[in-house]
Design a protein around this motif. Structure first.
Motif, mmCIF file in Angstrom:
data_model
loop_
_atom_site.group_PDB
_atom_site.id
_atom_site.type_symbol
_atom_site.label_atom_id
_atom_site.label_comp_id
_atom_site.label_asym_id
_atom_site.label_seq_id
_atom_site.Cartn_x
_atom_site.Cartn_y
_atom_site.Cartn_z
ATOM 1 N N GLY A 62 -19.846 3.550 11.218
ATOM 2 C CA GLY A 62 -18.910 2.620 11.081
ATOM 3 C C GLY A 62 -17.699 2.929 10.454
ATOM 4 N N GLY A 63 -17.580 4.186 10.225
ATOM 5 C CA GLY A 63 -16.317 4.676 9.513
ATOM 6 C C GLY A 63 -15.356 4.987 10.376
ATOM 7 N N GLY A 64 -14.138 5.462 9.726
ATOM 8 C CA GLY A 64 -12.825 5.476 10.607
ATOM 9 C C GLY A 64 -11.786 5.567 9.631
ATOM 10 N N TYR A 65 -10.687 5.118 10.171
ATOM 11 C CA TYR A 65 -9.500 4.870 9.501
ATOM 12 C C TYR A 65 -8.959 3.457 9.754
ATOM 13 N N ALA A 66 -8.242 2.655 8.549
ATOM 14 C CA ALA A 66 -7.684 1.385 8.845
ATOM 15 C C ALA A 66 -6.656 1.425 8.083
ATOM 16 N N ILE A 67 -5.805 0.471 8.361
ATOM 17 C CA ILE A 67 -4.565 0.230 7.694
ATOM 18 C C ILE A 67 -4.716 -1.116 7.051
ATOM 19 N N GLU A 68 -4.641 -1.337 5.829
ATOM 20 C CA GLU A 68 -4.783 -2.583 4.851
ATOM 21 C C GLU A 68 -3.664 -3.291 4.191
ATOM 22 N N LYS A 69 -2.518 -2.668 4.404
ATOM 23 C CA LYS A 69 -1.394 -3.245 3.710
ATOM 24 C C LYS A 69 -0.716 -3.981 4.930
ATOM 25 N N GLN A 70 -0.014 -4.945 4.389
ATOM 26 C CA GLN A 70 0.989 -5.698 5.513
ATOM 27 C C GLN A 70 1.904 -4.886 5.959
ATOM 28 N N PRO A 71 2.467 -5.003 7.170
ATOM 29 C CA PRO A 71 3.547 -4.123 7.917
ATOM 30 C C PRO A 71 4.774 -4.303 7.137
ATOM 31 N N SER A 72 5.161 -5.276 6.253
ATOM 32 C CA SER A 72 6.273 -5.347 5.641
ATOM 33 C C SER A 72 6.254 -4.328 4.185
ATOM 34 N N GLU A 73 5.067 -3.963 3.913
ATOM 35 C CA GLU A 73 4.586 -3.119 2.859
ATOM 36 C C GLU A 73 4.903 -1.575 2.861
ATOM 37 N N ILE A 74 5.091 -1.374 4.137
ATOM 38 C CA ILE A 74 5.241 0.227 4.409
ATOM 39 C C ILE A 74 6.468 0.409 4.946
ATOM 40 N N SER A 75 7.138 1.380 4.614
ATOM 41 C CA SER A 75 8.397 1.749 5.216
ATOM 42 C C SER A 75 8.215 3.234 5.765
ATOM 43 N N VAL A 76 9.296 3.466 6.749
ATOM 44 C CA VAL A 76 9.232 4.714 7.421
ATOM 45 C C VAL A 76 9.363 5.706 6.583
ATOM 46 N N ARG A 77 10.408 5.695 5.561
ATOM 47 C CA ARG A 77 10.299 7.032 4.433
ATOM 48 C C ARG A 77 9.055 7.209 3.891
ATOM 49 N N GLU A 78 8.239 6.077 3.329
ATOM 50 C CA GLU A 78 6.901 6.217 2.701
ATOM 51 C C GLU A 78 5.957 7.090 3.600
ATOM 52 N N VAL A 79 6.098 6.857 5.033
ATOM 53 C CA VAL A 79 5.045 7.557 5.878
ATOM 54 C C VAL A 79 5.626 9.060 6.205
ATOM 55 N N ILE A 80 7.057 9.066 6.377
ATOM 56 C CA ILE A 80 7.446 10.586 6.447
ATOM 57 C C ILE A 80 7.198 11.457 5.365
ATOM 58 N N GLU A 81 7.506 10.893 4.042
ATOM 59 C CA GLU A 81 7.432 11.765 2.724
ATOM 60 C C GLU A 81 5.723 11.958 2.534
ATOM 61 N N ALA A 82 4.969 11.244 3.030
ATOM 62 C CA ALA A 82 3.791 11.329 2.866
ATOM 63 C C ALA A 82 3.154 12.767 3.476
ATOM 64 N N VAL A 83 3.564 12.724 4.797
ATOM 65 C CA VAL A 83 3.253 13.935 5.595
ATOM 66 C C VAL A 83 4.136 15.130 5.377
ATOM 67 N N GLU A 84 5.402 14.920 5.177
ATOM 68 C CA GLU A 84 6.390 16.208 5.151
ATOM 69 C C GLU A 84 6.778 16.430 3.592
#
Length: 137
Positions: A62-84
């Motif tokens: 039953g594992g996997g990946y999920a998003i648990e924050k509201q869409p208003s809580e995650i910015s594009v910058r946050e995602v790009i900087e997490a991977v780059e």
């Protein structure tokens, strides 16, 4: 600055998870198939985003990946900087020793690019997944 394939995939993964629903667990294999992202590459991205607390990883049955924050809580910058890592318009903006003239404190180009970078980062901070999800496809 150019958005790399890695950032593009990461942004698509976040949209995919939001479309599945907050808290809904999805196996990496399913994400890979639906988004046409090589599984090994996807797993690397998911680890980085889990380390940055953007997605949550679940192990076992039953594992996997999920998003648990509201869409208003995650910015594009946050995602790009997490991977780059940090975003820089020019390498001297991140490390002044990269200037081959050693004059970042007096360089007009450095100051101009710093203004561009500041605006870019502010825009990426302001652009949340709530806004993206409202855009017409």
């Amino acid at each position: 600055m150019r958005v790399t394939q890695e950032s593009d995939y990461a942004l698509r993964v976040i949209i995919f998870l939001y479309q599945r629903g907050i808290g809904e667990r999805v196996e990496a294999r399913v994400i890979s198939e639906k988004e046409n992202i090589p599984l090994r590459f996807l797993l690397k991205l998911l680890r980085k985003m889990a380390a940055a607390n953007i997605v949550r990883s679940y192990r076992g049955s039953g594992g996997g990946y999920a998003i648990e924050k509201q869409p208003s809580e995650i910015s594009v910058r946050e995602v790009i900087e997490a991977v780059e890592g940090p975003i820089y318009v020019n390498k001297c903006l991140g490390d002044s020793s990269q200037c081959n003239l050693d004059r970042t404190s007096t360089c007009h180009i450095h100051r101009a690019l710093q203004m561009v970078q500041d605006k870019l980062l502010a825009n990426l901070d302001e652009l949340t997944f709530e806004q993206i999800l409202k855009l017409e496809p």
